[in-house]
Enzyme design. Structure first.
Site, mmCIF file in Angstrom:
data_model
loop_
_atom_site.group_PDB
_atom_site.id
_atom_site.type_symbol
_atom_site.label_atom_id
_atom_site.label_comp_id
_atom_site.label_asym_id
_atom_site.label_seq_id
_atom_site.Cartn_x
_atom_site.Cartn_y
_atom_site.Cartn_z
ATOM 1 N N LEU A 138 0.860 -1.178 0.000
ATOM 2 C CA LEU A 138 0.000 0.000 0.000
ATOM 3 C C LEU A 138 0.897 1.228 0.000
ATOM 4 C CD1 LEU A 138 -2.798 -0.851 2.621
ATOM 5 C CD2 LEU A 138 -3.041 -0.714 0.147
ATOM 6 N N ASP A 139 0.611 2.194 -0.849
ATOM 7 C CA ASP A 139 1.396 3.422 -0.879
ATOM 8 C C ASP A 139 1.355 4.110 0.484
ATOM 9 O OD1 ASP A 139 2.021 3.025 -3.524
ATOM 10 O OD2 ASP A 139 0.422 4.310 -4.297
ATOM 11 N N PRO A 140 2.375 4.905 0.799
ATOM 12 C CA PRO A 140 2.428 5.547 2.121
ATOM 13 C C PRO A 140 1.173 6.332 2.504
ATOM 14 C CG PRO A 140 4.528 5.789 1.014
ATOM 15 C CD PRO A 140 3.594 5.160 0.016
#
EC number: 5.4.99.25
Length: 307
Positions: free
Chosen positions: A38-40
């Site tokens: 998951l992206d930050p």
């Protein structure tokens, strides 16, 4: 040593790798993986795979996912979300929600997507974001087919802010889908710049946000010696397969790597693969490489001591 699937609520502002690093420190074990980055700036369901459950990593990544995304009309960025540089902007007004709903309906099914330049997809052996960081934006990005099972407008989610129009959607999709690209595709249909302004993964397979623990809750359960009860079996990651229970003598043959003839299991279709279980625990996945094959092939085995 723990073993199983641990559903985590990943907060915004940290990476998936950060979550794994912290979990290793909390649980005092190294063998921990996860089921898809998951992206930050994305929060939501992240499945941690502990111990032997790391063997189901590729299957956990293939589980269907659900997301709640907020779309912003009036801004286009380099990354297709608000972390990127704004490359186009305009004021918007008089947006038709009915038109947006029509566009969403047209997206259901198998569609073609061109992944964003800021993504981990590899082209010629190099990740796309590596090209972007070098300023090489002219790289040819191949399209790929993804499955959108459902996409729904969230009623009364729309609002205007700073002459931009925001609304939220729920998406059920297959692996490899870029929700950021869905957001920009909606804008293209409206002839407006658009971007994804917020994203939450709400489901991975059958595991939802309600099943997830925060890192601080994991620490508390560990302290209370109740964490074991929060772990899910590795079989959760294999939900798309049919399970076939086999007797002990067959299970021992599986553990020895024996290949079976498909006519030994005349009641089962192995085209998409079948999970053999012993004592209700997955021990192997067998499949047919070709419909004309007589021998089943082993896709994966899950080591188990059979007395």
């Amino acid at each position: 040593m723990f073993e199983g699937i641990l559903p985590i609520y990943k907060e915004r502002g940290i990476t998936s790798h950060d979550v794994v690093f912290r979990a290793r420190r909390i649980l005092q074990m190294k063998k921990i993986g996860h089921s898809g980055t998951l992206d930050p700036e994305v929060d939501g369901v992240l499945l941690l795979l502990l111990g032997g459950a790391t063997k189901v990593s590729e299957y956990a990544m293939d589980l269907g996912k659900s997301y709640r995304a907020e779309v912003c009309l009036g801004i286009k960025t380099t990354t297709e979300d608000l972390t990127g540089e704004v490359v186009e902007e305009c004021n918007v007004s008089d947006i038709s929600v009915d038109k947006i709903k029509e566009i969403l309906k047209s997206m259901i099914g198998e569609i073609e997507q061109k992944p964003p330049i800021y993504s981990a997809i590899k082209v010629n052996g190099r990740k796309l974001y590596e090209y972007a960081r070098r300023g090489q934006f002219d790289v040819e990005i191949p399209t790929r087919k993804v499955n959108i099972y459902d996409i729904t407008f969230i009623e009364n989610s729309e609002y205007y802010k700073d002459d931009k129009f925001y609304f939220s959607i729920d998406i059920n999709c297959g692996k490899g889908t870029y929700v950021r690209t869905i957001a920009t595709s909606i804008g293209k249909e409206l002839n407006l710049p658009s971007t994804m302004s917020k994203l939450t993964r709400t489901r991975s397979g059958e595991i939802t946000l309600d099943n997830c623990l925060t890192l601080s809750e994991i620490e508390q359960h560990l302290k209370d010696e109740t964490l074991e009860g929060k772990l899910l079996r590795k079989e959760y990651a294999l939900e798309e397969y049919k399970f076939v229970e086999i007797p002990k003598f067959r299970a021992k043959q599986v553990m020895n790597g024996l290949r079976f003839r498909k006519n030994q299991f005349p009641d089962h279709d192995f085209t998409d693969g079948i999970v053999f279980t012993y004592e209700n625990e997955a021990i192997a996945i067998y499949y047919l490489k070709d419909e004309e094959d007589e021998l089943l092939s082993v896709k994966t085995t899950f080591p188990k001591i059979i007395e």
